[in-house]
Design an enzyme around this catalytic site. Structure first.
Site, PDB file in Angstrom:
ATOM      1  CB  SER A  23      -0.842   4.913 -13.952  1.00 56.13           C
ATOM      2  OG  SER A  23      -0.022   5.944 -14.460  1.00 56.13           O
ATOM      3  CG  ASN A 110      11.868   5.650 -15.608  1.00 55.81           C
ATOM      4  OD1 ASN A 110      10.674   5.609 -15.927  1.00 55.81           O
ATOM      5  ND2 ASN A 110      12.819   5.035 -16.287  1.00 55.81           N
ATOM      6  CG  HIS A 156      -3.872 -19.604  27.984  1.00 55.15           C
ATOM      7  ND1 HIS A 156      -3.055 -20.242  27.078  1.00 55.15           N
ATOM      8  CD2 HIS A 156      -3.071 -19.306  29.045  1.00 55.15           C
ATOM      9  CE1 HIS A 156      -1.835 -20.342  27.577  1.00 55.15           C
ATOM     10  NE2 HIS A 156      -1.807 -19.781  28.768  1.00 55.15           N
ATOM     11  CB  SER A 277     -30.002  -7.173  12.994  1.00 54.71           C
ATOM     12  OG  SER A 277     -30.776  -8.098  12.281  1.00 54.71           O
ATOM     13  CE  LYS A 283     -27.001  -9.486  16.738  1.00 54.48           C
ATOM     14  NZ  LYS A 283     -26.556 -10.367  15.839  1.00 54.48           N
ATOM     15  CG  ASN A 285     -24.950  -6.446  14.990  1.00 51.77           C
ATOM     16  OD1 ASN A 285     -25.138  -7.160  15.980  1.00 51.77           O
ATOM     17  ND2 ASN A 285     -25.674  -6.551  13.890  1.00 51.77           N
ATOM     18  CD  GLU A 290     -18.882  -7.431  13.812  1.00 53.33           C
ATOM     19  OE1 GLU A 290     -19.308  -7.875  12.734  1.00 53.33           O
ATOM     20  OE2 GLU A 290     -19.622  -7.247  14.794  1.00 53.33           O
ATOM     21  CE1 TYR A 317       8.546   2.826 -13.438  1.00 55.78           C
ATOM     22  CE2 TYR A 317       8.636   2.196 -15.755  1.00 55.78           C
ATOM     23  CZ  TYR A 317       7.902   2.571 -14.637  1.00 55.78           C
ATOM     24  OH  TYR A 317       6.546   2.691 -14.732  1.00 55.78           O
ATOM     25  CD  GLN A 322       1.234   2.607 -14.846  1.00 54.17           C
ATOM     26  OE1 GLN A 322       1.894   3.451 -15.422  1.00 54.17           O
ATOM     27  NE2 GLN A 322       0.240   1.973 -15.432  1.00 54.17           N
ATOM     28  CE  LYS A 325       2.248   5.519  -9.873  1.00 53.42           C
ATOM     29  NZ  LYS A 325       3.279   4.523  -9.936  1.00 53.42           N
TER      30      LYS A 325
HETATM   31  N1  ARG Z   1       3.005   5.967 -14.861  1.00 51.73           N
HETATM   32  C1  ARG Z   1       4.335   5.466 -14.658  1.00 51.73           C
HETATM   33  C2  ARG Z   1       4.428   4.791 -13.278  1.00 51.73           C
HETATM   34  O1  ARG Z   1       3.581   5.034 -12.493  1.00 51.73           O
HETATM   35  C3  ARG Z   1       5.322   6.578 -14.721  1.00 51.73           C
HETATM   36  C4  ARG Z   1       6.672   6.146 -15.110  1.00 51.73           C
HETATM   37  C5  ARG Z   1       6.683   5.712 -16.528  1.00 51.73           C
HETATM   38  N2  ARG Z   1       7.982   5.406 -16.996  1.00 51.73           N
HETATM   39  C6  ARG Z   1       8.205   4.730 -18.128  1.00 51.73           C
HETATM   40  N3  ARG Z   1       9.445   4.518 -18.458  1.00 51.73           N
HETATM   41  N4  ARG Z   1       7.222   4.288 -18.846  1.00 51.73           N
HETATM   42  O2  ARG Z   1       5.296   4.027 -13.017  1.00 51.73           O
END
Ligand code: ARG
Length: 458
Positions: A23, A110, A156, A277, A283, A285, A290, A317, A322, A325
């Site tokens: 991640s 976690n 309306h 355009s 144009k 725009n 938009e 967890y 993950q 995010k």
């Molecule tokens: N990269 C993980 C996340 O964003 C961190 C937590 C990982 N925890 C685990 N028990 N593998 O959730």
């Protein structure tokens, strides 16, 4: 690189699995929160006698240098690490030796990741909040400038009653005030510390969660460790707030697009905030508006994506989390961009009061006022409404408007009508008579402007 979690297994994962599992490409943006969180954790461990003061000093020194090296560009985040938490701990241990391995006592990734996200998002809330305030400022300034500019109000998308452009704009300021309020409310629930929940069950060490939380600026600690590591309500709440805010910007965008068309020509956006355009030379725009409207769909998608990730998850967890995010980061990045572009777009737009007035002079938007006039002359509203409708129908057939109908023509509909009917249907008077609280009269719009400015300054 051997895995930090190698133990039961040798940690020799397949490269494809590694990339899939990682991640760091998106959680590296939380490096600062991760490091400051770790510094507070080290301080708590020392205060509780779990590590020594000198170990704590080594950890904090090491973490501080990592932070400043990252900020100066002297240290690059290694994208081969699994996540930002592993990266920081790995560099720390490389730099200060075995003592670095003590940092992760009485915590887990976690609770660490839950802490980092809360810290990251609460400062994002402050940024969004200040951008919304700037936008309210820009809208309210325009509203002040055009507080007596008459324009048709629509229902309306049909011309309905005369209002002022300032009144119309202030409706958006009011929406955005509520958005600020919602963000503030979300921050309150977000600002609760999960650290010390550990993996899920708490810890056997004698920790001081309140101390660590207050060092990091939290108002309180979450009361159940399982909830502490499983809760992502704060991200959902923030994305809901942002979705509502984007919906407001999207409605406004839709109007800006309509008003900029030749059919309306109520406003013209500045060259800075429009595009041309590649084939049609004439144009201009409203791409920014938009795109804001388009990105609103994207933000709704971000919100729904996290709802869907979470809905079937057992406690506590799960790695699915993950996936929390990218959606929330995308939502905050998007709304910030949209707000920035909106402030510029609104403050540089040109308003055409004459075109607005011209539109207000057709469409019989003073027909309600003719009925109200008849009521003042003693007729019950329903009868007045009917007569007024008949007058409008006559005008349409004879290509006239209420202002140009002769008094003799008026009298054929009702003998209570007198010369003062022209005052009754005069557009400016129609607006000025609507002095009810929140109404469209200039004095009422002025009150809305001061109400709003006062709220924004707090
Ligand atoms: N990269 C993980 C996340 O964003 C961190 C937590 C990982 N925890 C685990 N028990 N593998 O959730």
């Amino acid at each position: 690189m051997p895995k930090m979690w190698a133990g039961r297994t040798d940690g020799a994962t397949n490269k494809i699995a590694d990339d899939f599992n990682s991640s760091i490409s998106f959680d590296s943006r939380m490096y600062k929160e991760d490091i400051t969180g770790s510094m507070a954790h080290a301080a708590m461990l020392a205060k509780q006698g779990i590590i020594t003061e000198s170990e704590c000093d080594a950890l904090i020194d090491g973490l501080e240098t990592i932070l400043s090296d990252l900020e100066k560009g002297k240290l690059k985040i290694d994208m081969n690490c699994e996540d930002i938490h592993m990266f920081v701990e790995q560099v720390l241990t490389e730099r200060i030796g075995d003592v670095g391995k003590k940092l992760h006592t009485a915590r887990s990734r976690n609770d660490q990741v839950a802490l980092d996200i809360r810290m990251y998002l609460r400062s994002e809330i402050d940024l969004i909040d200040s951008k919304v305030r700037s936008l309210i400022g820009a809208i309210t300034d325009k509203a002040e400038e055009y507080k007596d500019c008459i324009v048709p109000g629509y229902t309306h998308l049909q011309r309905a009653q005369p209002i002022t452009f300032g009144h119309h704009l202030m409706a958006y300021s009011m929406m955005l005030l509520r958005d600020i309020d919602r963000l503030k409310d979300t921050k309150k629930r977000m600002n609760v510390s999960p650290i010390g929940s550990c993996a899920l069950a708490g810890t056997t060490y004698d920790t001081d969660r309140a101390f660590e939380a207050s060092k990091l600026g939290f108002d309180e600690v979450c009361q159940n460790s399982i909830d502490g590591v499983s809760d992502r309500d704060f991200s959902l709440e923030l994305m809901s707030d942002i979705s509502i805010l984007m919906m407001h910007l999207s409605r406004f965008s839709e109007e800006i697009i309509l008003w900029s068309s030749w059919e309306f020509k109520f406003i013209e956006l500045s060259n800075e905030y429009t595009t041309g355009s590649s084939i049609m030379p004439q144009k201009k725009n409203s791409d920014m508006a938009e795109l804001v409207r388009g990105k609103t769909g994207r933000v709704f998608g971000d919100m729904i994506s996290l709802f869907t990730v979470l809905k079937g998850l057992p406690l506590a967890y799960n790695k699915d989390m993950q996936e929390d995010k990218e959606s929330v980061f995308d939502a905050v990045d998007t709304v910030k961009m949209c707000l920035d572009v909106f402030v510029g777009m609104i403050s540089t737009m040109t308003v055409f009061p004459n075109n607005m007035l011209k539109a207000a002079q057709t469409g019989f938007i003073n027909a309600t006022d003719l009925a109200d006039y008849l009521v003042r002359k003693g007729l019950p509203f329903r009868s007045a409404y009917k007569i007024s409708g008949q007058v409008v129908s006559y005008c349409i057939q004879n290509a006239k408007v209420l202002e140009t109908l002769s008094i003799d023509e008026y009298k054929t509909f009702s003998d209570v009508i007198d010369n003062d009917v022209y005052d009754g249907v005069d557009l400016k008077n129609c607006v000025e008579r609507r002095t009810s609280e929140g109404g469209t009269s200039v004095s009422s719009v002025e009150k809305q402007i001061s109400y709003c400015r006062e709220k924004v300054s707090k």
